[in-house]
Design a protein around this motif. Structure first.
Motif, PDB file in Angstrom:
ATOM      1  N   ASP A   1       0.840  -1.194   0.000  1.00 23.53           N
ATOM      2  CA  ASP A   1       0.000   0.000   0.000  1.00 23.53           C
ATOM      3  C   ASP A   1       0.871   1.239   0.000  1.00 23.53           C
ATOM      4  O   ASP A   1       1.960   1.246   0.571  1.00 23.53           O
ATOM      5  CB  ASP A   1      -0.878   0.050   1.253  1.00 23.53           C
ATOM      6  N   VAL A   2       0.373   2.297  -0.609  1.00 22.62           N
ATOM      7  CA  VAL A   2       1.038   3.589  -0.511  1.00 22.62           C
ATOM      8  C   VAL A   2       0.661   4.168   0.851  1.00 22.62           C
ATOM      9  O   VAL A   2      -0.522   4.259   1.169  1.00 22.62           O
ATOM     10  CB  VAL A   2       0.592   4.524  -1.659  1.00 22.62           C
ATOM     11  N   PRO A   3       1.641   4.519   1.674  1.00 23.43           N
ATOM     12  CA  PRO A   3       1.343   5.017   3.025  1.00 23.43           C
ATOM     13  C   PRO A   3       0.404   6.214   3.008  1.00 23.43           C
ATOM     14  O   PRO A   3       0.574   7.146   2.222  1.00 23.43           O
ATOM     15  CB  PRO A   3       2.723   5.432   3.559  1.00 23.43           C
ATOM     16  N   GLY A   4      -0.612   6.152   3.871  1.00 20.70           N
ATOM     17  CA  GLY A   4      -1.544   7.257   4.006  1.00 20.70           C
ATOM     18  C   GLY A   4      -2.588   7.354   2.923  1.00 20.70           C
ATOM     19  O   GLY A   4      -3.350   8.309   2.877  1.00 20.70           O
ATOM     20  N   VAL A   5      -2.661   6.359   2.047  1.00 23.21           N
ATOM     21  CA  VAL A   5      -3.618   6.416   0.945  1.00 23.21           C
ATOM     22  C   VAL A   5      -4.429   5.132   0.898  1.00 23.21           C
ATOM     23  O   VAL A   5      -4.742   4.611  -0.157  1.00 23.21           O
ATOM     24  CB  VAL A   5      -2.898   6.621  -0.416  1.00 23.21           C
ATOM     25  N   SER A   6      -4.768   4.612   2.040  1.00 21.51           N
ATOM     26  CA  SER A   6      -5.522   3.355   2.027  1.00 21.51           C
ATOM     27  C   SER A   6      -6.934   3.552   1.491  1.00 21.51           C
ATOM     28  O   SER A   6      -7.498   2.654   0.904  1.00 21.51           O
ATOM     29  CB  SER A   6      -5.563   2.740   3.422  1.00 21.51           C
ATOM     30  N   ARG A   7      -7.506   4.722   1.705  1.00 21.11           N
ATOM     31  CA  ARG A   7      -8.839   5.017   1.177  1.00 21.11           C
ATOM     32  C   ARG A   7      -8.880   6.442   0.654  1.00 21.11           C
ATOM     33  O   ARG A   7      -8.392   7.352   1.296  1.00 21.11           O
ATOM     34  CB  ARG A   7      -9.909   4.857   2.241  1.00 21.11           C
ATOM     35  N   PHE A   8      -9.491   6.614  -0.503  1.00 23.27           N
ATOM     36  CA  PHE A   8      -9.642   7.942  -1.073  1.00 23.27           C
ATOM     37  C   PHE A   8     -11.021   8.517  -0.800  1.00 23.27           C
ATOM     38  O   PHE A   8     -11.328   9.595  -1.243  1.00 23.27           O
ATOM     39  CB  PHE A   8      -9.443   7.898  -2.584  1.00 23.27           C
TER      40      PHE A   8
END
Length: 189
Positions: free
Chosen positions: A74-81
């Motif tokens: 996962d891209v850190p801090g971007v689990s949900r938009f």
């Protein structure tokens, strides 16, 4: 349903859809990844693109992730938009910078390898549907400004290239972009 596909430089074909992603090598499906099997973030894969370092990037309903050759991360801090009812694009620059449209309302973000940063905030309106991202041969990022036309980012500068006008609004949003030769662009609406 098939939403996206990508051929890597190594010749693997990645197919993304409603139930995850499949990899085809030498004409055979070799691997299937889902949220439950393989660690793919989210079930639906809307966009796939390979970066210059070989990572394969995925825009899913749940966010943004990449495959490093062994596993999904996962891209850190971007689990949900947030609310993601529409298929939204991603684009990877030659320098590895990842550009992504995060949600249904108008916005464009850039991941610099550490964090997500909003860009072109002065140009993109909250009611713009940014449904297309494309790099031209000079490395400039073109992005759709809903029914208003296209914007372009070159370096740190963002500008509207095709702005509001009766001819543009007649055709609607542009979803296809092709550079025939340097400086000669075709836009499909």
């Amino acid at each position: 349903s098939l939403f996206s596909l990508c051929e890597t430089r190594e010749g693997a074909l990645w197919f993304g859809g409603a139930n995850g992603v499949s990899v085809v090598r030498e004409g055979r499906v070799t691997t299937n990844y889902t949220a439950e099997v393989g660690g793919l973030t989210g079930g639906e894969v809307f966009h796939i693109e390979q970066g210059p370092d070989g990572r394969v990037w995925f825009r899913t309903r749940e966010g943004l992730c990449f495959f490093d050759g062994q596993r999904f991360q996962d891209v850190p801090g971007v689990s949900r938009f947030g609310s993601l009812r529409k298929i939204k694009p991603l684009a990877v620059a030659k320098d590895g910078t990842v550009w992504v449209v995060p949600k249904d309302e108008g916005a464009l973000w850039r991941w610099d390898g550490q964090k997500m940063l909003p860009v072109a905030t002065e140009l993109i309106r909250s009611d713009d549907s940014v449904d297309a991202l494309h790099f031209d041969r000079q490395g400039r990022l073109w992005f759709q400004l809903g029914r208003r036309g296209w914007g372009r980012i070159e370096g740190d500068r963002a500008e509207a290239v095709v702005d509001e006008g009766p001819s543009w609004s007649t055709f609607g949003a542009g979803l296809s972009f092709l550079e025939e030769e340097p400086g000669n662009y075709w836009i499909g609406a």
